[in-house]
Design a protein around this motif. Structure first.
Motif, PDB file in Angstrom:
ATOM      1  N   VAL A  21      -1.639  -6.283  -6.493  1.00 25.97           N
ATOM      2  CA  VAL A  21      -2.311  -7.567  -6.727  1.00 25.97           C
ATOM      3  C   VAL A  21      -3.326  -7.908  -5.628  1.00 25.97           C
ATOM      4  O   VAL A  21      -4.340  -8.556  -5.890  1.00 25.97           O
ATOM      5  N   LYS A  22      -3.089  -7.428  -4.414  1.00 26.95           N
ATOM      6  CA  LYS A  22      -4.048  -7.773  -3.366  1.00 26.95           C
ATOM      7  C   LYS A  22      -5.345  -6.975  -3.453  1.00 26.95           C
ATOM      8  O   LYS A  22      -6.317  -7.266  -2.764  1.00 26.95           O
ATOM      9  N   TYR A  23      -5.406  -5.999  -4.314  1.00 34.00           N
ATOM     10  CA  TYR A  23      -6.611  -5.166  -4.463  1.00 34.00           C
ATOM     11  C   TYR A  23      -7.426  -5.496  -5.715  1.00 34.00           C
ATOM     12  O   TYR A  23      -8.392  -4.798  -6.011  1.00 34.00           O
ATOM     13  N   VAL A  24      -7.023  -6.507  -6.457  1.00 34.66           N
ATOM     14  CA  VAL A  24      -7.756  -6.854  -7.679  1.00 34.66           C
ATOM     15  C   VAL A  24      -8.226  -8.311  -7.628  1.00 34.66           C
ATOM     16  O   VAL A  24      -7.698  -9.114  -6.858  1.00 34.66           O
ATOM     17  N   ASP A  25      -9.211  -8.637  -8.454  1.00 32.86           N
ATOM     18  CA  ASP A  25      -9.742  -9.998  -8.506  1.00 32.86           C
ATOM     19  C   ASP A  25      -9.187 -10.782  -9.690  1.00 32.86           C
ATOM     20  O   ASP A  25      -9.398 -11.986  -9.796  1.00 32.86           O
ATOM     21  N   MET A  26      -8.501 -10.055 -10.587  1.00 33.64           N
ATOM     22  CA  MET A  26      -7.938 -10.736 -11.759  1.00 33.64           C
ATOM     23  C   MET A  26      -6.752  -9.932 -12.281  1.00 33.64           C
ATOM     24  O   MET A  26      -6.768  -8.701 -12.227  1.00 33.64           O
TER      25      MET A  26
END
Ligand code: DX5
Ligand code: ZN
Length: 212
Positions: free
Chosen positions: A126-131
């Motif tokens: 989750v910390k590597y995506v924007d959505m």
């Protein structure tokens, strides 16, 4: 609420007109469903057709990959410069690698999970995506019945608040004016709507009714 009409339910005979119409009617993103006939039992459109969509769209494209070979499809769609490319958790072994590849093109990466996949699998990515895109139908077709995933949205919101507060939550499948308010209350930021918007004779009124 941001609204992303899914062109899967548009009239493909006049696709460019449909895209212009929803952009003018208040869409925030143009959702493009890409299916390869392997990951899901259906096929849709590839980069040649999406190029025509990109040329007339006045809002960013939101490309939803439902494919087995994500890295290959990212290469195909990156030149069209969509705002987002999302890929399924279930179809990929190397989530971090695909997310970084999408970002390397200046495109926002998003990860998708199916209705039966728990939010807990997103803990590290989750910390590597924007959505994060939470499916509220099984992917493959428009016009299916909404699966109530409100508790999953809440769990996802908690995870996002702890690990990546700027990340958005998008919900896709069976969204309409009856469930959108509850989706908002649960924590959704963006809704995809295909049959609801394109099945309405007034696109602006349909989109407006989702902007809760
Ligand atoms: C389903 C797609 C959806 C679909 C939604 O596989 O990902 O984007 O077009 O259609 P509706 O809004 O009709 O459920
Ligand atoms: Zn979709």
């Amino acid at each position: 609420m941001l609204v992303a009409p899914s062109i899967l339910s548009a009239d493909f005979g006049i696709l460019a007109k449909e895209v212009v119409a929803v952009c003018e009617a208040g869409a925030d993103l143009v959702h493009v469903d890409v299916m390869d006939g392997h990951f899901v039992p259906n096929m849709t459109i590839g980069p040649v057709v999406v190029q025509s969509v990109a040329e007339v769209a006045t809002k960013p494209l939101d490309v939803h990959l439902m494919v087995t070979d994500n890295a290959f499809f990212v290469e195909l769609f990156a030149p069209l410069k969509p705002g987002y490319i999302s890929f399924h958790y279930e179809s990929e072994h190397h989530h971090h690698r695909v997310a970084q590849k999408i970002r390397s093109y200046g495109i926002s990466p998003a990860i998708v999970i199916n209705p039966a996949t728990p939010v807990s699998v997103l803990e590290e990515i989750v910390k590597y995506v924007d959505m994060v895109l939470l499916m509220s139908v099984n992917p493959g077709f428009g016009g299916q019945k909404f699966i109530p995933i409100y508790d999953k949205i809440k769990a996802c919101k908690e995870l996002i608040e702890a690990k990546n507060p700027d990340c958005l939550i998008e919900v896709d499948g069976g969204v309409n004016d009856e469930n959108v308010r509850k989706l908002k209350e649960a924590g959704a930021d963006v809704v995809v709507a295909g049959s609801y918007v394109f099945g309405h004779k007034d696109y602006a009124a349909a989109i407006k009714s989702l902007k809760v």
